[in-house]
Every structure is written in structure tokens, then in C-alpha cells.
Design an enzyme around this catalytic site. Structure first.
Site, PDB file in Angstrom:
ATOM      1  N   ASN A  23       0.823  -1.206   0.000  1.00 46.77           N
ATOM      2  CA  ASN A  23       0.000   0.000   0.000  1.00 46.77           C
ATOM      3  C   ASN A  23       0.861   1.262   0.000  1.00 46.77           C
ATOM      4  O   ASN A  23       0.968   1.951  -1.014  1.00 46.77           O
ATOM      5  CB  ASN A  23      -0.943  -0.031   1.204  1.00 46.77           C
ATOM      6  N   ASP A  24       1.506   1.537   1.118  1.00 45.76           N
ATOM      7  CA  ASP A  24       2.248   2.798   1.228  1.00 45.76           C
ATOM      8  C   ASP A  24       3.382   2.914   0.209  1.00 45.76           C
ATOM      9  O   ASP A  24       3.704   4.010  -0.244  1.00 45.76           O
ATOM     10  CB  ASP A  24       2.817   2.941   2.642  1.00 45.76           C
ATOM     11  N   VAL A  25       3.986   1.778  -0.184  1.00 50.35           N
ATOM     12  CA  VAL A  25       5.136   1.836  -1.089  1.00 50.35           C
ATOM     13  C   VAL A  25       4.722   2.133  -2.530  1.00 50.35           C
ATOM     14  O   VAL A  25       5.576   2.305  -3.396  1.00 50.35           O
ATOM     15  CB  VAL A  25       5.967   0.532  -1.067  1.00 50.35           C
ATOM     16  N   VAL A  26       3.391   2.165  -2.787  1.00 53.25           N
ATOM     17  CA  VAL A  26       2.924   2.527  -4.130  1.00 53.25           C
ATOM     18  C   VAL A  26       2.021   3.764  -4.075  1.00 53.25           C
ATOM     19  O   VAL A  26       1.307   4.061  -5.022  1.00 53.25           O
ATOM     20  CB  VAL A  26       2.165   1.359  -4.817  1.00 53.25           C
ATOM     21  N   ALA A  75       0.709   3.527   7.336  1.00 50.88           N
ATOM     22  CA  ALA A  75       0.882   4.923   7.722  1.00 50.88           C
ATOM     23  C   ALA A  75      -0.459   5.593   8.011  1.00 50.88           C
ATOM     24  O   ALA A  75      -0.512   6.739   8.390  1.00 50.88           O
ATOM     25  CB  ALA A  75       1.632   5.681   6.633  1.00 50.88           C
TER      26      ALA A  75
END
Lengths: 471, 100
Positions: A396-399, A437
Site C-alpha cells: 500500500n504505502d510503497v505505491v 501509515a
């Protein structure tokens, strides 16, 4: 006997260095650890006849030695063989902690010997090194135990917030100062009683635990890596105390490579090491995220399969969510079907995918994915614009494109995978929740994104069926 | 003069081994970071030999007890570190089947 020991220790140091060097490439990595293993066995065997022991042989100590090696080795062997691959990071933490504890124990014995004056009196500088090694080793020990507890998700450690209180850093500083002062007294004042030594070790252990307790699970890899460097340093210091060259060389190499690795990990997470250690994630960013517009558009696994089957290039972005669902085997099975249809399949790994850098690669390797299909972020980020489908699984957060544009976002500045540049994006996700996050992901609302809801393993099975149905 | 040489040789070792550690990890691809961290974790398991020496010299029961604990922990570090690393590295295979 001295010559035999020194020759073997020299050989061991050489085998360690060459072994680590071989570990730097996937094709030779396996042989690297085996080489280093030979070095360890050689050093251990000859140490039974170390001159420092054979000078005054106490037979009972040999019995204790063999029993300790048997018990410690057997427990560690059992643990190492049984642990699932997803739990690797905490196993590394606990074994690392053991090394730190062993270094502290060596220092304790040396200091007590000094106290009982059974040995030859070493100089103040030797005692200073013993005390420094003891402090670092003890911190690494208790800190690693806490790190293990957190990653293992033991109940006691579950709630990070309960370990955070105002003035925490002052308390930690006080404990640390106390340990350092006591350590100096022990080292300078050659004739200390057992009480300050005991107190010193208690304070050092307390500091390690206090340091690790408030740190969240996601930051743990950086901390584990830091403790790994600590243990290396502690081992080197005790090596100087004992005049043991193998410990000195190995310890320094681990200390320096560990420090460097820690910095690299922190950089990949867009955090500084100080930031990881002394601040809380929740305190970052103003939290006023940009408004996300658009709607979530669901898609059936079978339709997603058809889209991929007729693509010419598919890039798969795995996240820890895939590993938790144990979907990597099914995903690889699906990829093989796609490759039979001449679809180019590649895996894109973000530096912090999984629980520590490279952890995702290990998990994919376990499923049988060849490492030459797996690419780092820098290698593959340009390629997303040429991909027909980007399949995001449990990441999720890494994209999240907010990292590029939204200055108020807690993840602003973190390098991300350019998944949004692909022609079509499919996201396998368990539910509609936000990422670690705690922020919405604009990617999921984009026009070319389709959400495939469900358990990653079941979705992958559905996709496999979908491809097979095409014949 | 000899005392000066004796003082400086550990400092040279410190510098060279430090640079070596940096060089080794600097060239490693990200995919091997976790196994490599585990590998360096194994390497500091050499603390076992120091713990053996400490226990071997122990005289009082307290020293023996602490020495025993040290050897136990050191052995755990070395053995656990080895098998965890080996298990991870074992799995790295190339699609061209050129694994060594």
C-alpha cells in the site's frame, strides 16, 4: 600450542572474509555461508586447547563447556530449522542478542576475576575496553530480546504507545549516564566490589530494553541491524581484552558492515537512524492529507486474469500482505501460466517490502521464483510505463503517489514504485482499510486502477482458474 | 619503540577491518541484504571462542555460572546464525538453472 591457535584463527578470519564476499552474489552466496561455517568449526575446535585455558586446566570447566555448547547449539538449531520464513527477522534478532549477551558475559568474568584478583592484573585501558564491550553487548542483548518480542507479536509488547511517556528520553539518558559512570569507576578503580559490577550490568540491560520498547514494529529492522553492529563491536572489544585476533577481526568487520547496512536501511525508508530511535511515527507529518477524489472500482479475479493473459508485460508488486496470506506459491503458479502464454512477467521489490530489506526476496525465493525475475526499485521503476498490467498484492504505502506530491503526508519523500505509470493497475487487497501509515492511497482511486478484493491466496487461485479457462 | 608498534598495530587492524566491512556490504544487491545481515550475525558468533576461554579460566562458582551462560549464548548465536542464513540462501535459484 600458541602457534596452532594463531594459525587457525588466521585461517578462520580469512574464511569469514572470503565467505562474506561470496555471499555478495546470489550464485555463490550459498557456498559463502558454508565457507564461513568451516571457519567457525575450526576456531571452536582448537579453542579447547587454547593456552589461556591449558595453563591451569580445571577439568570441570571442560564438562561445563561441552554441556553449554550442546544445549545452546541444540536449541538454536531446532529454532532455526523450524521457524517459518516470515518470522526470519525476529530469529536474526534473537541470535544476535545471544551474541551480545555472550560478549557481556565474557566481560563479567574478566571483571570478576579482577575483583577476586585470581588473574594477572590488566591495565586500565584493558578494563575500559572490557567495560565498553560489556555495556554495548548488554544493550544489544536486552534490546534484541525486546525486538524479538515485538516482531513475534507477543502480547506484552503489542501496544507501542503504552511504552511511551513524557520525559522518556531524559530517563533513558539518566540510565545510560549511570551505566557509563559506574563503568568508569569499575575500570579506573581496580579494586571494586561485586556490587557496582552487578549494578552496572543491570543498568546496561535496562537501557537496551528501554531503547527498544517504544519503537514500532515497522522500524524494527533498522534497530535489529543496529544491534547487530553493536554486537560486532562488543565482540571486537572483548577480543582486545582477551587478545583474541579472530574475535577482533570478525567483530570489527561486522561492526562496520552492520553500521553501513543500518544506514542503507534507514535511507531506503526515508528516515534517519536518529529519527527511528528518538521519535514516534505518529508524530511525523501534519496528518492533513490531500483530498482523494474518484471511486474504488472493484474487479473479479477472473476478469483480472483475462486482462493479464492478453497483456504482453505484467509487473507484480508484492507486499508483506502477500506473505501474511501465504499467497506467494499461488502467485508464482499463476505467473508460470502467464509465461507459458508468452507474457513477460517481472517482480518489482520496494526496498522496505517485507519486514526488512531483502526479506521479500527470500519469501519469493521460498516459493520458487527465480531471482533473475526479481528487480529492485531502481532497476524497474522506468519500466512501469511500458507494462500493460501492474499487479499490486498486499502493498500500500510503497505505491502511494502521495509520497511524490503531498508535502503534508507522513510518507512524503519516500521513494515509491511508479505503479501508477502502468497502463492498467490491479490491486489485490483484503478490505478497504488504509495502509500502515494510516493514509488513503490515491492510486486505488485512479481511473486505470481496479480493486480485486479478497484473501490474496483465494484471489490468486481464482486468477489461475481464469487463465486456465481461456485454454 | 616496540611499545609504540604494539599500540599502533591494533589501530591498523581496526582501520583495515573497518574498511573491509564497508567494502563487503557496499557491493551487495538489495535482494541479499537480509541473508547478509544474517550472515554477519553468524560471523560475530565467533564470540563463542572467547566465551570458551573465559569459562576455561573461571575459578569461582559465580565465574563458572556466568562463563557457562556465555558459552551457551555464544553457541546459540553461532549455530542459529548459521542455519538461518543457510536456509535463506539455499532458496535462491536462477531460472536458467545455473545455480552452484
Amino acid at each position: 600450542m600458541g602457534y596452532l591457535i594463531e594459525t587457525v584463527y588466521f585461517l578462520t578470519a580469512a574464511l569469514f572474509i572470503l565467505g562474506l564476499k561470496r555471499m555478495a552474489h546470489p550464485t555463490t552466496a550459498r557456498s559463502g555461508i558454508v565457507w564461513a561455517g568451516y571457519g567457525m568449526v575450526l576456531a571452536t575446535v582448537v579453542s579447547f586447547v587454547h593456552p589461556q585455558i591449558t595453563a591451569h586446566i580445571i577439568p570441570g570447566n571442560y564438562v561445563l563447556m561441552v554441556i553449554a555448547i550442546a544445549i545452546g547449539g541444540a536449541i538454536a538449531w531446532y529454532g532455526a530449522k523450524k521457524v517459518p520464513m516470515t518470522a526470519m527477522p525476529q530469529m536474526i534478532a534473537i541470535y544476535n542478542g545471544m551474541g551480545g549477551g555472550a560478549a557481556a558475559a565474557i566481560a563479567a568474568v574478566e571483571l570478576l576475576k579482577q575483583h577476586g584478583s585470581t588473574g594477572t592484573a590488566p591495565g586500565t585501558h584493558v578494563l575500559l575496553m572490557a567495560v565498553a564491550g560489556a555495556l554495548i553487548g548488554a544493550v544489544s542483548f536486552s534490546g534484541s530480546v525486546v525486538a524479538f518480542g515485538k516482531l513475534q507479536e507477543l502480547k506484552f509488547f503489542k501496544d507501542d504507545a503504552k511504552f511511551r511517556f513524557t520525559g522518556q528520553q531524559m530517563v533513558n539518558l539518566a540510565i545510560f549516564t549511570g551505566a557509563v559512570v559506574l563503568g568508569l569507576i569499575i575500570a579506573v578503580n581496580h579494586n571494586t566490589s561485586g556490587l557496582p559490577i552487578t549494578l552496572f550490568f543491570l543498568l546496561a540491560l535496562a537501557f537496551g530494553a528501554m531503547m527498544a520498547l517504544p519503537i514500532g514494529g515497522a522500524d524494527m529492522p533498522v534497530v535489529i541491524s543496529l544491534f547487530n553492529a553493536f554486537t560486532g563491536l562488543a565482540v571486537a572489544l572483548e577480543g582486545f581484552v582477551l587478545g583474541n585476533s579472530a574475535m577482533i577481526i570478525a567483530g570489527i568487520i561486522v561492526g562496520s558492515s552492520g553500521t553501513f547496512l543500518t544506514l542503507m536501511m534507514a535511507k531506503a525508508m526515508n528516515r534517519s537512524v536518529a529519527n527511528v530511535l528518538f521519535s514516534n511515527w505518529a508524530a511525523l507529518g501534519s496528518g492533513e492529507a490531500q483530498e482523494v477524489t474518484g471511486s474504488l472500482k472493484p474487479m473479479e479475479p477472473s476478469d483480472a486474469a483475462i486482462q493479464m493473459a492478453y497483456a504482453s508485460k505484467v509487473i507484480i508488486v508484492p507486499g508483506y500482505g502477500m506473505a501474511v496470506a501465504q499467497a506467494q506459491h499461488k502467485i508464482w503458479e499463476m505467473c508460470k501460466l502467464l509465461m507459458e502464454r508468452d507474457v513477460v512477467v517481472k517482480f518489482a521489490i520496494h526496498p522496505v517490502a517485507g519486514r526488512m530489506p531483502g526479506h521479500m526476496n527470500v519469501l519469493l525465493a521460498e516459493a520458487g521464483v527465480p531471482y533473475d525475475l526479481i528487480f529492485d526499485m531502481e532497476e524497474i521503476n522506468e519500466e512501469f510505463s511500458t507494462a500493460d498490467v501492474a499487479l499490486v498484492i498486499g502493498a500500500n504505502d510503497v505505491v502511494n503517489p502521495a509520497a511524490r506530491t503531498d508535502k503534508s503526508s507522513p510518507i512524503y519523500g519516500m521513494p515509491i514504485l511508479n505503479v501508477d505509470h502502468a497502463k492498467n493497475v490491479q490491486v489485490i487487497k483484503r478490505g478497504k482499510g488504509v495502509g500502515f501509515a494510516g493514509i488513503e492511497n490515491a492510486l486505488f482511486f485512479a481511473d486505470n486502477t481496479r480493486m480485486v478484493y479478497g484473501d490474496a491466496q483465494k484471489v490468486a487461485a481464482g486468477m489461475i482458474q481464469g487463465i486456465k479457462d481461456l485454454g | 619503540m616496540e611499545a609504540v608498534v604494539a599500540l599502533f598495530s591494533p589501530i591498523y587492524i581496526l582501520m583495515l577491518a573497518g574498511i573491509l566491512g564497508y567494502e563487503i556490504i557496499g557491493k551487495v544487491p538489495v535482494i541479499l541484504h537480509t541473508p547478509l545481515m544474517s550472515g554477519t550475525n553468524f560471523v560475530h558468533g565467533i564470540v563463542l571462542v572467547g566465551a570458551m576461554v573465559a569459562l576455561g579460566q573461571a575459578v569461582t562458582p559465580l565465574e563458572q555460572a556466568i562463563g557457562f551462560l556465555g558459552v551457551l549464548l555464544g553457541a546459540g548465536n553461532a549455530v542459529g546464525g548459521y542455519f538461518v542464513t543457510e536456509r535463506m540462501l539455499e532458496m535462491f535459484k536462477s531460472s536458467k538453472g545455473q545455480e552452484k
